[in-house]
Design a protein around this motif. Structure first.
Motif, PDB file in Angstrom:
ATOM      1  N   ARG A   1      55.755 -55.463  56.453  1.00 33.72           N
ATOM      2  CA  ARG A   1      55.532 -56.268  55.481  1.00 33.72           C
ATOM      3  C   ARG A   1      54.130 -56.391  55.350  1.00 33.72           C
ATOM      4  NH1 ARG A   1      60.439 -59.415  57.052  1.00 33.72           N
ATOM      5  NH2 ARG A   1      59.005 -60.214  58.410  1.00 33.72           N
ATOM      6  N   ASP A   2      53.327 -56.502  56.390  1.00 34.18           N
ATOM      7  CA  ASP A   2      52.022 -56.592  56.622  1.00 34.18           C
ATOM      8  C   ASP A   2      51.281 -55.405  56.063  1.00 34.18           C
ATOM      9  OD1 ASP A   2      52.348 -59.180  57.808  1.00 34.18           O
ATOM     10  OD2 ASP A   2      51.811 -58.500  59.676  1.00 34.18           O
ATOM     11  N   GLU A   3      51.707 -54.286  56.408  1.00 33.30           N
ATOM     12  CA  GLU A   3      51.167 -53.162  55.940  1.00 33.30           C
ATOM     13  C   GLU A   3      51.382 -52.852  54.450  1.00 33.30           C
ATOM     14  OE1 GLU A   3      53.483 -50.031  58.116  1.00 33.30           O
ATOM     15  OE2 GLU A   3      51.914 -50.427  59.747  1.00 33.30           O
ATOM     16  N   GLN A   4      52.554 -53.219  54.023  1.00 34.10           N
ATOM     17  CA  GLN A   4      52.692 -53.084  52.485  1.00 34.10           C
ATOM     18  C   GLN A   4      51.847 -54.120  51.713  1.00 34.10           C
ATOM     19  OE1 GLN A   4      54.613 -50.849  50.947  1.00 34.10           O
ATOM     20  NE2 GLN A   4      53.427 -51.518  49.208  1.00 34.10           N
ATOM     21  N   ASN A   5      51.597 -55.155  52.317  1.00 32.77           N
ATOM     22  CA  ASN A   5      50.778 -56.240  51.704  1.00 32.77           C
ATOM     23  C   ASN A   5      49.319 -55.682  51.551  1.00 32.77           C
ATOM     24  OD1 ASN A   5      52.621 -58.356  51.061  1.00 32.77           O
ATOM     25  ND2 ASN A   5      52.227 -59.381  53.212  1.00 32.77           N
ATOM     26  N   GLN A   6      48.723 -54.852  52.671  1.00 36.43           N
ATOM     27  CA  GLN A   6      47.371 -54.416  52.687  1.00 36.43           C
ATOM     28  C   GLN A   6      47.373 -53.467  51.725  1.00 36.43           C
ATOM     29  OE1 GLN A   6      44.843 -55.675  54.932  1.00 36.43           O
ATOM     30  NE2 GLN A   6      43.556 -54.380  53.597  1.00 36.43           N
ATOM     31  N   ILE A   7      48.296 -52.496  51.756  1.00 37.46           N
ATOM     32  CA  ILE A   7      48.304 -51.473  50.688  1.00 37.46           C
ATOM     33  C   ILE A   7      48.236 -52.056  49.191  1.00 37.46           C
ATOM     34  CG2 ILE A   7      49.728 -49.603  49.706  1.00 37.46           C
ATOM     35  CD1 ILE A   7      50.701 -49.186  52.473  1.00 37.46           C
ATOM     36  N   ASP A   8      48.990 -53.213  48.945  1.00 36.30           N
ATOM     37  CA  ASP A   8      48.989 -53.750  47.742  1.00 36.30           C
ATOM     38  C   ASP A   8      47.593 -54.373  47.356  1.00 36.30           C
ATOM     39  OD1 ASP A   8      51.734 -52.962  47.148  1.00 36.30           O
ATOM     40  OD2 ASP A   8      52.613 -55.094  47.696  1.00 36.30           O
ATOM     41  N   ARG A   9      47.019 -54.853  48.402  1.00 34.09           N
ATOM     42  CA  ARG A   9      45.790 -55.655  48.211  1.00 34.09           C
ATOM     43  C   ARG A   9      44.661 -54.726  48.030  1.00 34.09           C
ATOM     44  NH1 ARG A   9      45.623 -58.175  53.344  1.00 34.09           N
ATOM     45  NH2 ARG A   9      47.489 -59.034  53.171  1.00 34.09           N
ATOM     46  N   ASN A  10      44.720 -53.561  48.563  1.00 37.89           N
ATOM     47  CA  ASN A  10      43.630 -52.327  48.485  1.00 37.89           C
ATOM     48  C   ASN A  10      43.986 -51.704  47.014  1.00 37.89           C
ATOM     49  OD1 ASN A  10      42.539 -52.739  50.868  1.00 37.89           O
ATOM     50  ND2 ASN A  10      43.849 -50.985  51.787  1.00 37.89           N
ATOM     51  N   GLN A  11      45.246 -51.839  46.631  1.00 40.93           N
ATOM     52  CA  GLN A  11      45.158 -51.252  45.103  1.00 40.93           C
ATOM     53  C   GLN A  11      44.815 -52.147  44.121  1.00 40.93           C
ATOM     54  OE1 GLN A  11      49.523 -50.406  44.972  1.00 40.93           O
ATOM     55  NE2 GLN A  11      49.290 -48.370  45.948  1.00 40.93           N
ATOM     56  N   ILE A  12      45.183 -53.386  44.351  1.00 37.70           N
ATOM     57  CA  ILE A  12      44.388 -54.371  43.287  1.00 37.70           C
ATOM     58  C   ILE A  12      43.075 -54.509  43.351  1.00 37.70           C
ATOM     59  CG2 ILE A  12      44.263 -57.008  42.845  1.00 37.70           C
ATOM     60  CD1 ILE A  12      46.900 -57.172  43.872  1.00 37.70           C
ATOM     61  N   ARG A  13      42.243 -54.255  44.653  1.00 42.13           N
ATOM     62  CA  ARG A  13      40.848 -54.132  44.673  1.00 42.13           C
ATOM     63  C   ARG A  13      40.341 -53.058  43.907  1.00 42.13           C
ATOM     64  NH1 ARG A  13      40.854 -55.817  50.528  1.00 42.13           N
ATOM     65  NH2 ARG A  13      40.899 -57.922  50.616  1.00 42.13           N
ATOM     66  N   GLN A  14      41.020 -51.824  44.035  1.00 42.74           N
ATOM     67  CA  GLN A  14      40.680 -50.579  43.288  1.00 42.74           C
ATOM     68  C   GLN A  14      40.842 -50.884  41.840  1.00 42.74           C
ATOM     69  OE1 GLN A  14      43.174 -47.672  45.330  1.00 42.74           O
ATOM     70  NE2 GLN A  14      41.733 -47.488  46.950  1.00 42.74           N
ATOM     71  N   ASP A  15      41.761 -51.407  41.446  1.00 39.79           N
ATOM     72  CA  ASP A  15      41.918 -51.589  40.075  1.00 39.79           C
ATOM     73  C   ASP A  15      40.933 -52.672  39.388  1.00 39.79           C
ATOM     74  OD1 ASP A  15      44.303 -50.129  40.093  1.00 39.79           O
ATOM     75  OD2 ASP A  15      45.587 -51.597  40.116  1.00 39.79           O
ATOM     76  N   ILE A  16      40.581 -53.478  40.094  1.00 36.75           N
ATOM     77  CA  ILE A  16      39.611 -54.397  39.558  1.00 36.75           C
ATOM     78  C   ILE A  16      38.229 -53.746  39.674  1.00 36.75           C
ATOM     79  CG2 ILE A  16      38.161 -56.443  40.390  1.00 36.75           C
ATOM     80  CD1 ILE A  16      40.748 -57.760  41.137  1.00 36.75           C
ATOM     81  N   ASP A  17      37.973 -52.824  40.661  1.00 31.69           N
ATOM     82  CA  ASP A  17      36.623 -52.015  40.857  1.00 31.69           C
ATOM     83  C   ASP A  17      36.719 -51.182  39.537  1.00 31.69           C
ATOM     84  OD1 ASP A  17      35.706 -53.423  43.154  1.00 31.69           O
ATOM     85  OD2 ASP A  17      36.320 -51.950  44.456  1.00 31.69           O
ATOM     86  N   ARG A  18      37.626 -50.589  39.414  1.00 32.34           N
ATOM     87  CA  ARG A  18      37.660 -49.443  38.369  1.00 32.34           C
ATOM     88  C   ARG A  18      37.427 -50.117  37.087  1.00 32.34           C
ATOM     89  NH1 ARG A  18      42.618 -47.734  39.145  1.00 32.34           N
ATOM     90  NH2 ARG A  18      41.842 -46.421  41.020  1.00 32.34           N
ATOM     91  N   ARG A  19      38.168 -51.165  36.686  1.00 24.18           N
ATOM     92  CA  ARG A  19      38.082 -51.930  35.285  1.00 24.18           C
ATOM     93  C   ARG A  19      36.728 -52.553  34.967  1.00 24.18           C
ATOM     94  NH1 ARG A  19      43.662 -55.638  35.195  1.00 24.18           N
ATOM     95  NH2 ARG A  19      45.121 -53.667  35.086  1.00 24.18           N
ATOM     96  N   TYR A  20      36.187 -52.829  36.293  1.00 26.52           N
ATOM     97  CA  TYR A  20      34.591 -53.302  36.347  1.00 26.52           C
ATOM     98  C   TYR A  20      33.687 -52.414  36.019  1.00 26.52           C
ATOM     99  CZ  TYR A  20      30.158 -55.667  37.451  1.00 26.52           C
ATOM    100  OH  TYR A  20      28.805 -55.852  37.605  1.00 26.52           O
ATOM    101  N   ASN A  21      33.814 -51.185  36.426  1.00 23.19           N
ATOM    102  CA  ASN A  21      32.748 -50.088  36.403  1.00 23.19           C
ATOM    103  C   ASN A  21      33.295 -49.352  34.796  1.00 23.19           C
ATOM    104  OD1 ASN A  21      31.590 -50.230  38.912  1.00 23.19           O
ATOM    105  ND2 ASN A  21      33.155 -49.027  39.896  1.00 23.19           N
ATOM    106  N   MET A  22      34.175 -49.363  34.444  1.00 21.32           N
ATOM    107  CA  MET A  22      34.622 -48.855  33.197  1.00 21.32           C
ATOM    108  C   MET A  22      34.228 -49.602  32.051  1.00 21.32           C
ATOM    109  SD  MET A  22      35.956 -45.863  33.864  1.00 21.32           S
ATOM    110  CE  MET A  22      37.302 -45.235  33.038  1.00 21.32           C
ATOM    111  N   SER A  23      34.330 -50.917  32.003  1.00 23.51           N
ATOM    112  CA  SER A  23      34.064 -51.724  30.870  1.00 23.51           C
ATOM    113  C   SER A  23      32.549 -52.227  30.844  1.00 23.51           C
ATOM    114  CB  SER A  23      34.815 -53.092  31.212  1.00 23.51           C
ATOM    115  OG  SER A  23      34.329 -53.857  32.226  1.00 23.51           O
TER     116      SER A  23
END
Length: 88
Positions: free
Chosen positions: A48-70
């Motif tokens: 569960r902890d590993e999956q939560n960390q993976i989910d957090r990293n994906q959310i961070r990447q999505d936010i960074d990608r949106r910030y850099n593209m917009s």
């Protein structure tokens, strides 16, 4: 007479069923079961902890990608504007 026959039939069925109960577990077996359950729970928690960390990293990447593209940065200026010009 019927009561005696019924009692004999009932005892004939009930006694073998009672004799098939499992023996109680020894303290060592109970401790082993507790340890195994604990190991399984820790493994589930780790997954569960590993999956939560993976989910957090994906959310961070999505936010960074949106910030850099917009909000693209303006191109860097090479040199300065000539004197008297309004803008470059």
């Amino acid at each position: 007479m019927r009561i005696v026959v019924l009692a004999a039939v009932f005892l004939g069925v009930a006694l073998p069923a009672a004799a098939q109960t499992l023996p109680r577990k020894s303290p060592a077996e109970r401790q082993s079961d507790r340890i195994n359950r604990s190991i399984l729970q820790e493994g589930r928690q780790l997954r569960r902890d590993e999956q939560n960390q993976i989910d957090r990293n994906q959310i961070r990447q999505d936010i960074d990608r949106r910030y850099n593209m917009s909000n693209p940065r303006p191109p860097a200026r090479i040199g300065t504007c000539p004197p008297g010009s309004v803008g470059c």
